[in-house]
Design a protein around this motif. Structure first.
Motif, PDB file in Angstrom:
ATOM      1  N   GLY A 151       0.819  -1.211   0.000  1.00  0.00           N
ATOM      2  CA  GLY A 151       0.000   0.000   0.000  1.00  0.00           C
ATOM      3  C   GLY A 151       0.849   1.255   0.000  1.00  0.00           C
ATOM      4  O   GLY A 151       2.068   1.212   0.179  1.00  0.00           O
ATOM      5  N   VAL A 152       0.191   2.388  -0.203  1.00  0.00           N
ATOM      6  CA  VAL A 152       0.884   3.674  -0.240  1.00  0.00           C
ATOM      7  C   VAL A 152       0.097   4.685   0.591  1.00  0.00           C
ATOM      8  O   VAL A 152      -1.141   4.714   0.553  1.00  0.00           O
ATOM      9  N   THR A 153       0.795   5.467   1.404  1.00  0.00           N
ATOM     10  CA  THR A 153       0.152   6.455   2.278  1.00  0.00           C
ATOM     11  C   THR A 153       0.096   7.805   1.578  1.00  0.00           C
ATOM     12  O   THR A 153       1.120   8.315   1.112  1.00  0.00           O
ATOM     13  N   LYS A 175      -5.013  11.526   6.219  1.00  0.00           N
ATOM     14  CA  LYS A 175      -3.843  10.744   5.842  1.00  0.00           C
ATOM     15  C   LYS A 175      -4.260   9.279   5.781  1.00  0.00           C
ATOM     16  O   LYS A 175      -4.593   8.675   6.799  1.00  0.00           O
ATOM     17  N   LYS A 176      -4.265   8.709   4.583  1.00  0.00           N
ATOM     18  CA  LYS A 176      -4.796   7.371   4.376  1.00  0.00           C
ATOM     19  C   LYS A 176      -3.768   6.458   3.732  1.00  0.00           C
ATOM     20  O   LYS A 176      -3.013   6.874   2.853  1.00  0.00           O
ATOM     21  N   LYS A 177      -3.760   5.206   4.190  1.00  0.00           N
ATOM     22  CA  LYS A 177      -2.950   4.189   3.515  1.00  0.00           C
ATOM     23  C   LYS A 177      -3.872   3.445   2.559  1.00  0.00           C
ATOM     24  O   LYS A 177      -4.816   2.775   2.985  1.00  0.00           O
ATOM     25  N   ASN A 190      -4.831   0.837  -0.676  1.00  0.00           N
ATOM     26  CA  ASN A 190      -4.419  -0.346  -1.424  1.00  0.00           C
ATOM     27  C   ASN A 190      -4.327   0.020  -2.906  1.00  0.00           C
ATOM     28  O   ASN A 190      -4.594   1.160  -3.309  1.00  0.00           O
ATOM     29  N   GLN A 215       8.468   6.219  -0.127  1.00  0.00           N
ATOM     30  CA  GLN A 215       7.965   5.315   0.910  1.00  0.00           C
ATOM     31  C   GLN A 215       8.425   3.866   0.766  1.00  0.00           C
ATOM     32  O   GLN A 215       8.412   3.122   1.749  1.00  0.00           O
ATOM     33  N   THR A 260      11.368  -3.223   2.431  1.00  0.00           N
ATOM     34  CA  THR A 260      10.087  -3.597   1.828  1.00  0.00           C
ATOM     35  C   THR A 260      10.320  -4.280   0.491  1.00  0.00           C
ATOM     36  O   THR A 260       9.652  -5.273   0.154  1.00  0.00           O
TER      37      THR A 260
END
Length: 446
Positions: A266-268, A292-294, A296, A329, A334
């Motif tokens: 995922g990406v924030t 601020k959302k993470k 999918n 990020q 990762t």
């Protein structure tokens, strides 16, 4: 003994010739690994070269597979040399269990390593070619990033997103130049096929920047033996508009982009206004709420592409925020943890003319870019009238943005008039502007 020094059991109680051969091979490999580590510590680019050389990766893969089989055979022979039939039943079962675990663990690890190396090699071979290497232009590599929908025969057809990443060849400092897909009445690079066909610019009825590729594919006989006439034509358009010589291009399959985001966990993103996911009549329709959302892969793709309640220029700003987030990020940890997923996703979403021999250089530049502020300039209203663009003004904007990024901007120069207000990366209007479209620090704007 076989776990620590393969061949030592045979040297002590079995076939000494096999033991000596195994120990010498083990010592040679151990010395080679130490040498590679020392060279890598002195020159980080060496590790990149090792990991991106398809021929060397094939050799490493075969070597790991041979080592797995040979080491397993040494374990079984060591078990035989231990004369297990002279032991009590409980001891025999224990020895068999321990030996089996050690054998399967070592062989399994080596075979998995061979599999990972094979995935890496296949990705490089299928995605990157051995085409012409382009030199930096005025100390910068200009890479055209194209976003298009997936589907049979649709590579290069009406690109949905066009961005030039202008990268300093030494520092990696990057400027993103965003081009609106609805730009019209622009000229092509001098001497190009499209320039010969449209000497007065792309001024035909309904002809827009994202339609250049379609026109070229409909007239591909004009491009000789080119396998990518649509992209070639688009490159000549972008060069004419920006006055930047394009070094390489990369086409991103936007549907495959979802898999990449999921592969990295995922990406924030900083969502400044609620973004619709899908259309109201679709059963999966919902909104990405502000904050601020993470996200999918599915939601991140809609964040980058949604136009409901906004426009193309807002979408361009959001796409730049996604690019910046992915660059900053995704950590090396990762990437290692999700290596196979990332390779699988990337091989399905990327087409490029970047030669495999240049991969190490650009990965090194990406690492440098990750540690710096990324800046942007977008050729959008109100500064640029996309229906009748002032090309000289565009050239000045692009040159000015690159000069500022390189610290060459004359501080005494008269500051240019700014839009009335600048809003967040995912909201704004044609009249007010979008922070992520015109920013010296894209991360802060987003």
């Amino acid at each position: 003994m076989t776990l620590v020094l393969p061949g030592s059991a045979q040297l002590a109680a079995g076939n000494k010739t096999i033991g000596r051969i195994a120990l010498r091979i083990w010592a040679g490999l151990a010395g080679l690994v130490v040498l590679v580590v020392l060279i890598t510590l002195a020159w980080h680019g060496f590790a990149l070269w090792l990991g991106l050389n398809a021929t060397l990766l094939s050799l490493i893969r075969i070597t790991l597979m041979i080592l797995a089989v040979a080491w397993a055979a040494l374990f079984f022979d060591a078990w035989r040399l231990g004369e297990p039939l002279t032991l009590r039943q409980g001891q025999r079962l224990t020895v068999v269990g321990v030996n089996g675990v050690l054998c399967l663990s070592v062989a399994g690890t080596l075979l998995f390593g061979a599999h990972v190396v094979g995935v890496q090699r296949d990705f490089i071979v299928t995605t990157f070619g051995s085409g012409k290497v382009s030199d930096a232009e005025d100390g910068r590599y200009n890479v055209l990033l194209l976003g298009g929908d997936s589907g049979k025969g649709r590579w290069g057809l009406r690109p949905d997103s066009l961005t030039v990443a202008s990268i300093d060849a030494e520092t990696g400092k990057t400027v993103l130049v965003g081009l609106p897909r609805n730009m019209a009445n622009f000229e092509f690079a001098d001497g190009s096929v499209m320039d010969e066909q449209f000497p007065d610019g792309f001024d035909c009825d309904g002809c827009l920047l994202n339609g250049v590729s379609t026109w070229a594919l409909d007239n591909k006989e004009l491009f000789g033996d080119s396998k990518t006439p649509g992209i070639d034509a688009t490159v000549s358009a972008v060069e004419g508009i920006t006055d930047l010589k394009i070094s390489y291009w990369a086409m991103v399959n936007l549907e495959g982009f979802k898999e990449l985001v999921d592969a990295v966990g995922g990406v924030t993103l900083n969502v400044r206004d609620k973004i619709p996911v899908g259309l109201p009549h679709e059963d999966f329709f919902h909104y990405i709420e502000p904050g601020k959302k993470k996200l999918n892969g599915f939601d991140a793709l809609w964040f980058a592409r949604a136009r409901e309640g906004s426009d193309d220029y807002s979408r361009m700003a959001r796409q730049k925020c996604v690019m910046n987030a992915l660059l900053t990020q995704v950590s090396p940890q990762t990437a290692v943890r999700n290596f196979e997923k990332i390779m699988k996703a990337t091989s399905g979403m990327l087409s490029t003319n970047l030669p495999a021999s240049e991969l190490a250089r650009f990965i090194d530049l990406a690492g440098k870019a990750k540690e710096q502020k990324m800046s942007t300039v977008s050729l959008v209203p109100p500064t640029i009238n996309t229906a009748d663009p002032d090309i000289d003004k565009i050239h000045d904007m692009v040159e000015d943005a690159i000069d500022r990024a390189e610290g060459k901007k004359d501080e005494k120069a008269k500051p240019k008039k700014k839009p009335k207000s600048t809003t967040g990366g995912s909201i704004g209007s044609r009249d007010e502007g979008y922070a992520a479209n015109q920013a010296d620090d894209l991360g802060a704007a987003c």
